[in-house]
Design a protein around this motif. Structure first.
Motif, PDB file in Angstrom:
ATOM      1  N   ALA A 146       0.723  -1.140   0.029  1.00  0.00           N
ATOM      2  CA  ALA A 146       0.198  -0.263  -0.043  1.00  0.00           C
ATOM      3  C   ALA A 146       0.829   1.411  -0.031  1.00  0.00           C
ATOM      4  CB  ALA A 146      -1.048   0.010   1.202  1.00  0.00           C
ATOM      5  N   LEU A 147       0.177   2.280  -0.241  1.00  0.00           N
ATOM      6  CA  LEU A 147       1.063   3.713  -0.123  1.00  0.00           C
ATOM      7  C   LEU A 147       1.633   3.866   1.124  1.00  0.00           C
ATOM      8  CD1 LEU A 147      -1.484   6.005  -2.145  1.00  0.00           C
ATOM      9  CD2 LEU A 147       0.481   4.708  -3.062  1.00  0.00           C
ATOM     10  N   GLU A 148       2.691   4.336   1.366  1.00  0.00           N
ATOM     11  CA  GLU A 148       3.225   4.575   2.634  1.00  0.00           C
ATOM     12  C   GLU A 148       2.731   6.041   3.347  1.00  0.00           C
ATOM     13  OE1 GLU A 148       7.466   4.978   2.455  1.00  0.00           O
ATOM     14  OE2 GLU A 148       7.702   2.725   1.774  1.00  0.00           O
ATOM     15  N   MET A 149       2.696   5.875   4.540  1.00  0.00           N
ATOM     16  CA  MET A 149       2.133   7.129   5.272  1.00  0.00           C
ATOM     17  C   MET A 149       3.384   8.156   5.197  1.00  0.00           C
ATOM     18  SD  MET A 149       0.406   5.630   8.820  1.00  0.00           S
ATOM     19  CE  MET A 149       1.811   4.887   9.348  1.00  0.00           C
ATOM     20  N   VAL A 150       3.013   9.403   5.341  1.00  0.00           N
ATOM     21  CA  VAL A 150       3.822  10.599   5.136  1.00  0.00           C
ATOM     22  C   VAL A 150       3.812  11.572   6.502  1.00  0.00           C
ATOM     23  CG1 VAL A 150       4.606  12.494   3.930  1.00  0.00           C
ATOM     24  CG2 VAL A 150       4.352  10.398   2.836  1.00  0.00           C
ATOM     25  N   HIS A 151       4.669  11.624   7.124  1.00  0.00           N
ATOM     26  CA  HIS A 151       4.391  12.506   8.434  1.00  0.00           C
ATOM     27  C   HIS A 151       4.796  13.711   8.045  1.00  0.00           C
ATOM     28  CE1 HIS A 151       3.471   9.189  11.178  1.00  0.00           C
ATOM     29  NE2 HIS A 151       4.260   8.609  10.533  1.00  0.00           N
ATOM     30  N   ARG A 152       5.435  14.205   7.392  1.00  0.00           N
ATOM     31  CA  ARG A 152       5.978  15.497   6.923  1.00  0.00           C
ATOM     32  C   ARG A 152       5.859  15.735   5.344  1.00  0.00           C
ATOM     33  NH1 ARG A 152       9.025  18.815   9.966  1.00  0.00           N
ATOM     34  NH2 ARG A 152       8.327  20.280   8.579  1.00  0.00           N
ATOM     35  N   LEU A 153       4.813  16.378   4.999  1.00  0.00           N
ATOM     36  CA  LEU A 153       4.300  16.938   3.497  1.00  0.00           C
ATOM     37  C   LEU A 153       5.225  17.978   3.308  1.00  0.00           C
ATOM     38  CD1 LEU A 153       2.746  15.893   1.237  1.00  0.00           C
ATOM     39  CD2 LEU A 153       1.051  17.296   1.764  1.00  0.00           C
ATOM     40  N   ASN A 154       6.324  17.905   2.700  1.00  0.00           N
ATOM     41  CA  ASN A 154       7.132  19.248   2.375  1.00  0.00           C
ATOM     42  C   ASN A 154       6.759  20.120   1.341  1.00  0.00           C
ATOM     43  OD1 ASN A 154       9.021  18.423   4.548  1.00  0.00           O
ATOM     44  ND2 ASN A 154      10.018  16.797   3.310  1.00  0.00           N
ATOM     45  N   SER A 155       6.057  19.420   0.334  1.00  0.00           N
ATOM     46  CA  SER A 155       5.747  20.277  -0.943  1.00  0.00           C
ATOM     47  C   SER A 155       4.440  19.666  -1.466  1.00  0.00           C
ATOM     48  CB  SER A 155       6.758  20.150  -1.902  1.00  0.00           C
ATOM     49  OG  SER A 155       7.048  18.928  -2.270  1.00  0.00           O
ATOM     50  N   SER A 156       3.568  20.513  -2.162  1.00  0.00           N
ATOM     51  CA  SER A 156       2.662  19.727  -2.824  1.00  0.00           C
ATOM     52  C   SER A 156       1.904  20.918  -3.785  1.00  0.00           C
ATOM     53  CB  SER A 156       1.522  19.752  -2.157  1.00  0.00           C
ATOM     54  OG  SER A 156       0.200  19.050  -2.743  1.00  0.00           O
ATOM     55  N   VAL A 157       1.459  20.597  -4.818  1.00  0.00           N
ATOM     56  CA  VAL A 157       0.849  21.625  -5.702  1.00  0.00           C
ATOM     57  C   VAL A 157      -0.510  22.146  -4.903  1.00  0.00           C
ATOM     58  CG1 VAL A 157       1.124  20.442  -7.949  1.00  0.00           C
ATOM     59  CG2 VAL A 157      -0.889  19.578  -6.770  1.00  0.00           C
ATOM     60  N   PRO A 158      -1.163  23.171  -5.564  1.00  0.00           N
ATOM     61  CA  PRO A 158      -2.193  23.606  -4.749  1.00  0.00           C
ATOM     62  C   PRO A 158      -3.402  22.417  -4.599  1.00  0.00           C
ATOM     63  CG  PRO A 158      -1.415  25.250  -6.072  1.00  0.00           C
ATOM     64  CD  PRO A 158      -0.848  24.057  -6.494  1.00  0.00           C
ATOM     65  N   LEU A 159      -3.996  22.489  -3.443  1.00  0.00           N
ATOM     66  CA  LEU A 159      -5.028  21.711  -3.079  1.00  0.00           C
ATOM     67  C   LEU A 159      -6.541  22.369  -2.749  1.00  0.00           C
ATOM     68  CD1 LEU A 159      -3.614  19.649   0.025  1.00  0.00           C
ATOM     69  CD2 LEU A 159      -3.357  19.090  -2.501  1.00  0.00           C
ATOM     70  N   VAL A 160      -7.543  21.784  -3.353  1.00  0.00           N
ATOM     71  CA  VAL A 160      -8.917  22.212  -3.352  1.00  0.00           C
ATOM     72  C   VAL A 160      -9.741  21.360  -2.363  1.00  0.00           C
ATOM     73  CG1 VAL A 160     -11.018  22.920  -4.523  1.00  0.00           C
ATOM     74  CG2 VAL A 160      -9.040  23.443  -5.675  1.00  0.00           C
ATOM     75  N   ALA A 161      -9.961  21.715  -1.191  1.00  0.00           N
ATOM     76  CA  ALA A 161     -10.765  20.708  -0.377  1.00  0.00           C
ATOM     77  C   ALA A 161     -11.822  20.788  -0.435  1.00  0.00           C
ATOM     78  CB  ALA A 161     -10.021  21.285   1.137  1.00  0.00           C
ATOM     79  N   VAL A 162     -12.627  19.510  -0.609  1.00  0.00           N
ATOM     80  CA  VAL A 162     -14.075  19.592  -0.706  1.00  0.00           C
ATOM     81  C   VAL A 162     -14.543  18.811   0.534  1.00  0.00           C
ATOM     82  CG1 VAL A 162     -16.262  18.996  -2.084  1.00  0.00           C
ATOM     83  CG2 VAL A 162     -14.107  19.629  -3.210  1.00  0.00           C
ATOM     84  N   SER A 163     -15.254  19.429   1.484  1.00  0.00           N
ATOM     85  CA  SER A 163     -15.595  18.923   2.689  1.00  0.00           C
ATOM     86  C   SER A 163     -17.226  19.147   2.923  1.00  0.00           C
ATOM     87  CB  SER A 163     -14.863  19.579   3.940  1.00  0.00           C
ATOM     88  OG  SER A 163     -15.200  20.883   4.157  1.00  0.00           O
TER      89      SER A 163
END
Length: 375
Positions: A146-163
């Motif tokens: 499975a995909l590994e857990m990440v405790h520190r997300l150092n970078s990412s493209v912009p996120l659009v959150a839908v909640s």
């Protein structure tokens, strides 16, 4: 394979919650069942229902569960406000009766039914599904590879959150409309489902609406996000999408509501994750939910809502109240999808837009550079 605890037999349906394991019929079963979340089991349907009577299979199709059908599903718990709730018992063996808890094929002991759905479908445990790995037979479980857990997300493209304020408030529909609109503007869009109970339908819909890469918490080995610390799992999903393909933006849907058991509040209060979220689209059913959402985002999450959507915006009465009394933009994802996408685009930084579409972004106004696109 001389141990008489192993046996082989055909199955009728393989649930989508097990898709990561690539199970094929016939399956090899063991009488020893590991009673833990994520382990794959074979069960036989003891009844037949005329509502909530389907399972999403590994090929994406929804199929009716008939009495006597042999189903491969995943052990998991659930805490659903508008569905079945349940848990994984401490001990499970062949002959035990459990229940189908959701459309993705989660199997567990139902602890709370829902009056609109009738009793949960009972199933008889046949055994644990076994798979061959490195020349040895081992219990199938969705945590493998499975995909590994990440405790520190150092970078990412912009996120659009839908909640949303709860289940069934129109979050997936809004996410699909946003994905489609951003893709039509030339952006390379990724899509994620960060919380909920295992079901591939939502990310499949987002891919059909233009997402070039999709991932869900199930890819990280989680059957339902009520059981584990969700933040490193969600960051792992986001990290995976960033690393898999060159994207401009990721639309991340959060199943259930930000008030509930599924971990949405944990994600919304994580400062590192929030630093990458440029737009919040929130779905609500009624005005009380819309009011609570505005209060929660302002006082607890210390951020604004880009747009409120959902059934509360089905007509002008709700939209006018939200706009005038709450001071939040109200846009219906079905009736006003273009305006909703435009509002999201206004919130995105100019760097999110590929060079080919930079000329469409708005010109500076009042001496300040505005990261918006004119439509």
């Amino acid at each position: 394979m001389t141990d008489d605890a192993f046996r082989t037999g055909p199955v009728d349906k393989i649930a989508s919650s097990t898709a990561h394991c690539d199970i094929k019929s016939p399956v090899t079963l063991s009488s020893y069942v590991v009673a833990q979340h994520g382990y794959v089991v074979a069960v036989r349907a003891l009844a037949e229902k005329d509502q909530y009577d389907e399972v999403e299979c590994s090929d994406g199709a929804f199929r009716h569960i008939r009495k006597g059908d042999v189903l491969v599903g995943t052990l998991g718990g659930r805490q659903a406000l508008k569905g079945y709730s349940g848990r994984v018992p401490r001990h499970i063996g062949p002959g035990d009766t459990l229940h189908v808890l959701n459309l993705g094929g989660l199997i567990g002991e139902c602890t709370a039914a829902h009056p609109n759905l009738g009793p949960a479908l009972p199933v008889e445990v046949l055994g644990a599904v076994m798979v061959e790995r490195d020349g040895q037979w081992t219990h199938a479980r969705i945590q493998e590879d499975a995909l590994e857990m990440v405790h520190r997300l150092n970078s990412s493209v912009p996120l659009v959150a839908v909640s949303g304020t709860a289940m069934d408030t129109g979050k997936t529909e809004a996410a699909c409309r946003v994905v489609e609109g951003l893709a039509e503007k030339g952006l390379r869009v990724g899509a994620a489902k960060l919380t909920g109970a295992s079901l591939m339908r939502d990310v499949r819909r987002m891919r059909e609406h233009g997402a070039s890469a999709v991932a869900t918490f199930t890819d990280a080995g989680i059957a339902c996000t009520v059981e584990d610390a969700i933040t490193p799992i969600a960051k792992g999903v986001i990290h995976h999408l960033n690393a898999t393909e060159t994207l401009d933006v990721i639309v991340a849907e959060m199943g259930d509501g930000f008030v509930g058991y599924y971990g949405v509040d944990d994600l919304m209060t994580d400062m590192e994750l929030q630093s990458f979220i440029e737009a919040h689209v929130v779905a609500a059913t009624d005005l009380a939910g819309a009011w609570a959402a505005e209060q929660t985002f302002h006082e607890r999450y210390h951020t604004g809502i880009t747009a409120l959507t959902g059934p509360v915006t089905d007509n002008d009465v709700g939209r006018r109240y939200i706009t005038q009394r709450l001071g939040v933009t109200a846009l219906n994802a079905l009736q006003q999808s273009t305006a909703l996408v435009d509002k999201v685009v206004e919130a995105l930084p100019g760097s999110a837009f590929p060079e080919a579409t930079r000329s469409d972004t708005a010109a500076p106004s009042s001496g300040e550079e505005l990261a918006v696109a004119e439509t």
